[in-house]
Design a protein around this motif. Sequence first.
Motif, PDB file in Angstrom:
ATOM      1  N   THR A  29      66.314  44.212  71.857  1.00 46.00           N
ATOM      2  CA  THR A  29      66.503  44.571  70.461  1.00 46.00           C
ATOM      3  C   THR A  29      65.644  43.688  69.564  1.00 46.00           C
ATOM      4  O   THR A  29      65.572  42.475  69.768  1.00 46.00           O
ATOM      5  N   ILE A  30      65.005  44.309  68.595  1.00 47.14           N
ATOM      6  CA  ILE A  30      64.258  43.571  67.574  1.00 47.14           C
ATOM      7  C   ILE A  30      64.944  43.820  66.246  1.00 47.14           C
ATOM      8  O   ILE A  30      65.107  44.971  65.823  1.00 47.14           O
ATOM      9  N   THR A  31      65.378  42.756  65.589  1.00 46.95           N
ATOM     10  CA  THR A  31      66.026  42.862  64.287  1.00 46.95           C
ATOM     11  C   THR A  31      65.112  42.285  63.212  1.00 46.95           C
ATOM     12  O   THR A  31      64.320  41.370  63.476  1.00 46.95           O
ATOM     13  N   PHE A  32      65.224  42.830  62.005  1.00 42.54           N
ATOM     14  CA  PHE A  32      64.368  42.417  60.899  1.00 42.54           C
ATOM     15  C   PHE A  32      65.213  41.819  59.780  1.00 42.54           C
ATOM     16  O   PHE A  32      66.341  42.242  59.548  1.00 42.54           O
ATOM     17  N   ASP A  33      64.633  40.855  59.074  1.00 44.77           N
ATOM     18  CA  ASP A  33      65.328  40.232  57.954  1.00 44.77           C
ATOM     19  C   ASP A  33      65.362  41.138  56.734  1.00 44.77           C
ATOM     20  O   ASP A  33      66.247  41.018  55.883  1.00 44.77           O
ATOM     21  N   ASP A  34      64.379  42.031  56.632  1.00 43.07           N
ATOM     22  CA  ASP A  34      64.356  42.988  55.540  1.00 43.07           C
ATOM     23  C   ASP A  34      64.029  44.368  56.104  1.00 43.07           C
ATOM     24  O   ASP A  34      63.670  44.512  57.270  1.00 43.07           O
ATOM     25  N   ILE A  35      64.159  45.376  55.285  1.00 38.34           N
ATOM     26  CA  ILE A  35      63.999  46.741  55.764  1.00 38.34           C
ATOM     27  C   ILE A  35      62.540  47.028  56.103  1.00 38.34           C
ATOM     28  O   ILE A  35      61.636  46.775  55.303  1.00 38.34           O
ATOM     29  N   HIS A  50      63.790  54.211  57.605  1.00 42.19           N
ATOM     30  CA  HIS A  50      63.847  52.790  57.259  1.00 42.19           C
ATOM     31  C   HIS A  50      64.733  52.100  58.304  1.00 42.19           C
ATOM     32  O   HIS A  50      65.786  52.627  58.666  1.00 42.19           O
ATOM     33  N   THR A  51      64.288  50.949  58.783  1.00 45.59           N
ATOM     34  CA  THR A  51      64.975  50.312  59.905  1.00 45.59           C
ATOM     35  C   THR A  51      65.231  48.828  59.656  1.00 45.59           C
ATOM     36  O   THR A  51      64.427  48.142  59.029  1.00 45.59           O
ATOM     37  N   LEU A  52      66.364  48.388  60.193  1.00 45.24           N
ATOM     38  CA  LEU A  52      66.684  46.967  60.281  1.00 45.24           C
ATOM     39  C   LEU A  52      66.703  46.500  61.727  1.00 45.24           C
ATOM     40  O   LEU A  52      66.760  45.298  61.986  1.00 45.24           O
ATOM     41  N   ALA A  53      66.665  47.445  62.669  1.00 48.50           N
ATOM     42  CA  ALA A  53      66.640  47.084  64.088  1.00 48.50           C
ATOM     43  C   ALA A  53      66.096  48.248  64.904  1.00 48.50           C
ATOM     44  O   ALA A  53      66.345  49.418  64.585  1.00 48.50           O
ATOM     45  N   VAL A  54      65.345  47.910  65.950  1.00 41.65           N
ATOM     46  CA  VAL A  54      64.904  48.901  66.937  1.00 41.65           C
ATOM     47  C   VAL A  54      65.271  48.364  68.313  1.00 41.65           C
ATOM     48  O   VAL A  54      65.340  47.152  68.524  1.00 41.65           O
ATOM     49  N   ARG A  55      65.501  49.285  69.245  1.00 42.04           N
ATOM     50  CA  ARG A  55      66.010  48.852  70.555  1.00 42.04           C
ATOM     51  C   ARG A  55      65.460  49.713  71.673  1.00 42.04           C
ATOM     52  O   ARG A  55      65.208  50.904  71.511  1.00 42.04           O
TER      53      ARG A  55
END
Length: 241
Positions: A29-35, A50-55
């Motif tokens: 999983t990759i999470t982001f601090d902003d959108i 728009h994403t805050l995480a991709v997996r």
Amino acid sequence: MHTSKITPFPAPTQLATGGHVHYDTNSLTITFDDIHYSLSTGQLNGGYHHTLAVRNQKLNFFITTEQDLPGGSVANYLASEFETLDLPIHFCTALLTSADMTKHVYTKVVQDDCIVETIITAGIEQTAHTAGDGYHYKEEKGEFCPPGTINILAFTNKALTDGAMAKALITITEAKSAALQDTNISSLQSTSIATGSATDGIILTIDTSGDILTDAGTFSLFGDTLAKAVRQGLVASLTTF
């Protein structure tokens, strides 16, 4: 917990293009601090989002229909796997595979001011296929093709128009096919070089604050950088695991 002893190409905990990497055997999983903004072929929030995480999610059991999955569909299953994260599900997208996530390959290619990072898993032994060789099933009544799958997560410091993002998927696919040619992998149905696994997935994530580009073809700096990252990463995955 990271298990970099298994892969000689482990992803860093922090991507150069932004994003925090977390992985174990079952998920990456990759999470982001902003959108951020992604184009995904996944069944959970696929398309432009728009994403805050991709997996990239491993499926640990064999199924023949979507109804066999917890939640009764691929999208619901992937959503349930995201529930351990404190993130709104509508800002998450994911791919499904049978690959062990500790056997991923991370690649970073930098040309001029353009950065592309990829994280790739590849399982093609039972699914190598050349486009046009023939179909395996007709999608109806939830019939499901179990994933073998080359899954490609790609990240860049550039912003792209929607059209350029669609073009980037062509570039990624061309680079994937080139890697299969480099490794001389043949279709299981013909003598042709495989063009994919027939169940492949892509999530491309851009930095909306980056320079806006309108072309992602392989003649462009960005397209070439993207193609190199995908091709090098996939060759490493296919020849290592």
